[in-house]
Design a protein around this motif. Sequence first.
Motif, PDB file in Angstrom:
ATOM      1  N   LEU A 113       4.330   2.080  -2.485  1.00  7.46           N
ATOM      2  CA  LEU A 113       3.530   1.598  -1.610  1.00  7.46           C
ATOM      3  C   LEU A 113       3.894   1.929  -0.268  1.00  7.46           C
ATOM      4  O   LEU A 113       4.782   2.555   0.037  1.00  7.46           O
ATOM      5  N   ASN A 114       2.928   1.729   0.654  1.00  2.00           N
ATOM      6  CA  ASN A 114       3.030   1.952   2.194  1.00  2.00           C
ATOM      7  C   ASN A 114       3.094   0.599   2.669  1.00  2.00           C
ATOM      8  O   ASN A 114       2.470  -0.478   2.158  1.00  2.00           O
ATOM      9  N   GLY A 115       3.783   0.537   3.812  1.00  2.00           N
ATOM     10  CA  GLY A 115       3.923  -0.989   4.308  1.00  2.00           C
ATOM     11  C   GLY A 115       4.065  -0.993   6.086  1.00  2.00           C
ATOM     12  O   GLY A 115       4.582   0.229   6.322  1.00  2.00           O
ATOM     13  N   VAL A 132       6.092  -8.874   6.751  1.00  2.00           N
ATOM     14  CA  VAL A 132       6.015  -7.748   5.713  1.00  2.00           C
ATOM     15  C   VAL A 132       4.243  -7.585   5.336  1.00  2.00           C
ATOM     16  O   VAL A 132       3.962  -8.545   4.815  1.00  2.00           O
ATOM     17  N   ILE A 133       3.983  -6.652   5.559  1.00  2.00           N
ATOM     18  CA  ILE A 133       2.460  -6.197   5.112  1.00  2.00           C
ATOM     19  C   ILE A 133       2.705  -4.902   4.246  1.00  2.00           C
ATOM     20  O   ILE A 133       3.142  -3.902   4.714  1.00  2.00           O
ATOM     21  N   ALA A 134       2.184  -4.974   3.025  1.00  5.90           N
ATOM     22  CA  ALA A 134       1.984  -4.060   1.989  1.00  5.90           C
ATOM     23  C   ALA A 134       0.715  -3.538   1.371  1.00  5.90           C
ATOM     24  O   ALA A 134      -0.062  -4.407   1.387  1.00  5.90           O
ATOM     25  N   ASN A 135       0.820  -2.320   0.903  1.00  6.62           N
ATOM     26  CA  ASN A 135      -0.611  -1.738   0.177  1.00  6.62           C
ATOM     27  C   ASN A 135      -0.216  -0.607  -0.729  1.00  6.62           C
ATOM     28  O   ASN A 135       1.102  -0.147  -0.769  1.00  6.62           O
ATOM     29  N   ASN A 136      -1.056  -0.735  -1.634  1.00  7.64           N
ATOM     30  CA  ASN A 136      -0.927   0.662  -2.646  1.00  7.64           C
ATOM     31  C   ASN A 136      -0.929   2.024  -2.052  1.00  7.64           C
ATOM     32  O   ASN A 136      -1.316   2.320  -1.100  1.00  7.64           O
ATOM     33  N   ALA A 137       0.053   2.830  -2.652  1.00 12.55           N
ATOM     34  CA  ALA A 137       0.022   4.525  -2.108  1.00 12.55           C
ATOM     35  C   ALA A 137      -0.437   5.152  -3.284  1.00 12.55           C
ATOM     36  O   ALA A 137       0.445   5.403  -4.241  1.00 12.55           O
ATOM     37  N   PRO A 138      -1.319   5.790  -3.263  1.00 12.28           N
ATOM     38  CA  PRO A 138      -1.754   6.602  -4.509  1.00 12.28           C
ATOM     39  C   PRO A 138      -0.874   7.744  -4.627  1.00 12.28           C
ATOM     40  O   PRO A 138      -0.362   8.501  -3.222  1.00 12.28           O
ATOM     41  N   ALA A 139      -0.360   8.399  -5.636  1.00 12.28           N
ATOM     42  CA  ALA A 139       0.438   9.435  -5.968  1.00 12.28           C
ATOM     43  C   ALA A 139      -0.356  10.771  -6.249  1.00 12.28           C
ATOM     44  O   ALA A 139      -1.247  10.751  -7.131  1.00 12.28           O
ATOM     45  N   ASP A 140      -0.508  11.694  -5.522  1.00 10.77           N
ATOM     46  CA  ASP A 140      -1.128  13.039  -5.814  1.00 10.77           C
ATOM     47  C   ASP A 140      -2.382  13.001  -6.162  1.00 10.77           C
ATOM     48  O   ASP A 140      -3.064  13.430  -6.929  1.00 10.77           O
ATOM     49  N   GLY A 141      -3.250  11.950  -5.454  1.00 10.17           N
ATOM     50  CA  GLY A 141      -4.370  11.533  -5.492  1.00 10.17           C
ATOM     51  C   GLY A 141      -4.936  10.879  -6.805  1.00 10.17           C
ATOM     52  O   GLY A 141      -6.063  10.463  -6.831  1.00 10.17           O
ATOM     53  N   ALA A 142      -3.975  10.300  -7.472  1.00  7.28           N
ATOM     54  CA  ALA A 142      -4.321   9.401  -8.521  1.00  7.28           C
ATOM     55  C   ALA A 142      -4.216   8.045  -8.226  1.00  7.28           C
ATOM     56  O   ALA A 142      -3.748   7.910  -7.073  1.00  7.28           O
TER      57      ALA A 142
END
Length: 468
Positions: A113-115, A132-142
């Motif tokens: 995640l990023n945040g 705290v604010i967070a969201n998803n972080a794609p891995a290698d374009g997935a």
Amino acid sequence: MNDAEASQQVRIIDGMYAEALKSFQAGDLDGVLGHWHEDGVYLWPAVPPAIGKQQIRAAYEGFFAAWTAAETYHKHEIEVLGDLAYRRFSTELTLTPKPNGAQSGNGDVRMRLNGIHVYKRAEDGSWLFKVVIANNAPADGAPAANPAPAAGSRAPATAPDDSARTGEPVPGFPMRYAWQTGPWEAIFDKQIELIRSDIRRAKAEDKLIVYLSCPISARGGGHAGTNVDVAKHVERALLDRWGEAFWILNPAQYQLESKAGTGLINRHAKELGIDLGKLLAMSRPQGGDYMRMWTTVLVENGDRVGDRRIANPELLNSGQYFDAFYFVGPRDVQSFFLREGNTLTAGIQAYFSRKYANVPEFRDDFSVAGVAWGAAAAGTSQARDEWERRRIEFLRYYSVRASVNYSLGSHDEWLIFRLLNQRRREASRDPARFMADGDVGEQIAGFFDGGQIDPASSQAGISRGYSL
């Protein structure tokens, strides 16, 4: 604040986070909470925020009871502005279920995640998590997995995150889904228990229990409210035909967002202390949520069903509460509309016209912005064409499509039906009694479109719906 002072405060913040992370990975609840502001807030895009230490404490208690965590934390830019500071961060987490926890039996969950952390300085000069604010972080374009609670994140009471989790609703039964955790999972768990209580009541009355697999969503050009009407019609028709010895488990009666289910969702949310309005404003039940529920209901059974003891342990979780599955077919749907007209076309058009004229929700679903009729119609031809397209789609769906063939959930329910019968046959294999493939007499009966399913079709697989 000059550069030297700012650098000193950054070092203090870094030290605070290192302590919080150490407490988080050790499962030290008080250690983590000691680094939160009393009115701290965790903001998440899919669920209501956790506001204040009391909510955050309750969330972490459930998390630490179920999981252990390992986290790799990456610091990015930071800005210190007086008694407030913010930092952008990213992190990777590995969550491992505890042996006796609620997630026991499931594998590790890995997330990114990023945040943003917002810190506030206390009177004693220490820094605490404020927001705290967070969201998803794609891995290698997935596509990204849904983030789990980090040292500065909210950890909900029942799962590693408040967004989604993937797994088998019934461990060992090979149907996997992704479903929302947090408040929605808690509401659906309440719904599961309510359905089970209705099933137990029917079994106590010696009823034969039939599961009705029917389209609910508007997929393919249909309409959810109309699908509920059709399902209720099929249920009544089956009871008229089969009689009082049967009880039909009709999913349309338990659809949380339908009129029939509105009271149920409100009741569950109230019992759980969930603000339903806020929850619905941020997310709604999805196919995976419902199929986790129905898979659990259809598959799970203990060693006793009513007065009958299930002596063979291989028949645990083989759908022992159910005597038959009924899959809605096109003739079932056509019989509903033929009540309103001499032909299928006339019946569908009469139903559409009646609903459009008398039911506000139906009218809203088929209204088009800017459409006008009569003398006011000039200049609205595009809107009128769109309205006509929707009407034709409705006619096409209910005249030639409507059946379980166009329902993702029903596809999954067919696979469940097939797997349950496979499990029952495997439990009764006995080559010495000429049953090398098991006793077909132990199978759940299957019906489609008014008749019993033929032997070959009953054992054939089909494409998956919401299952993974």
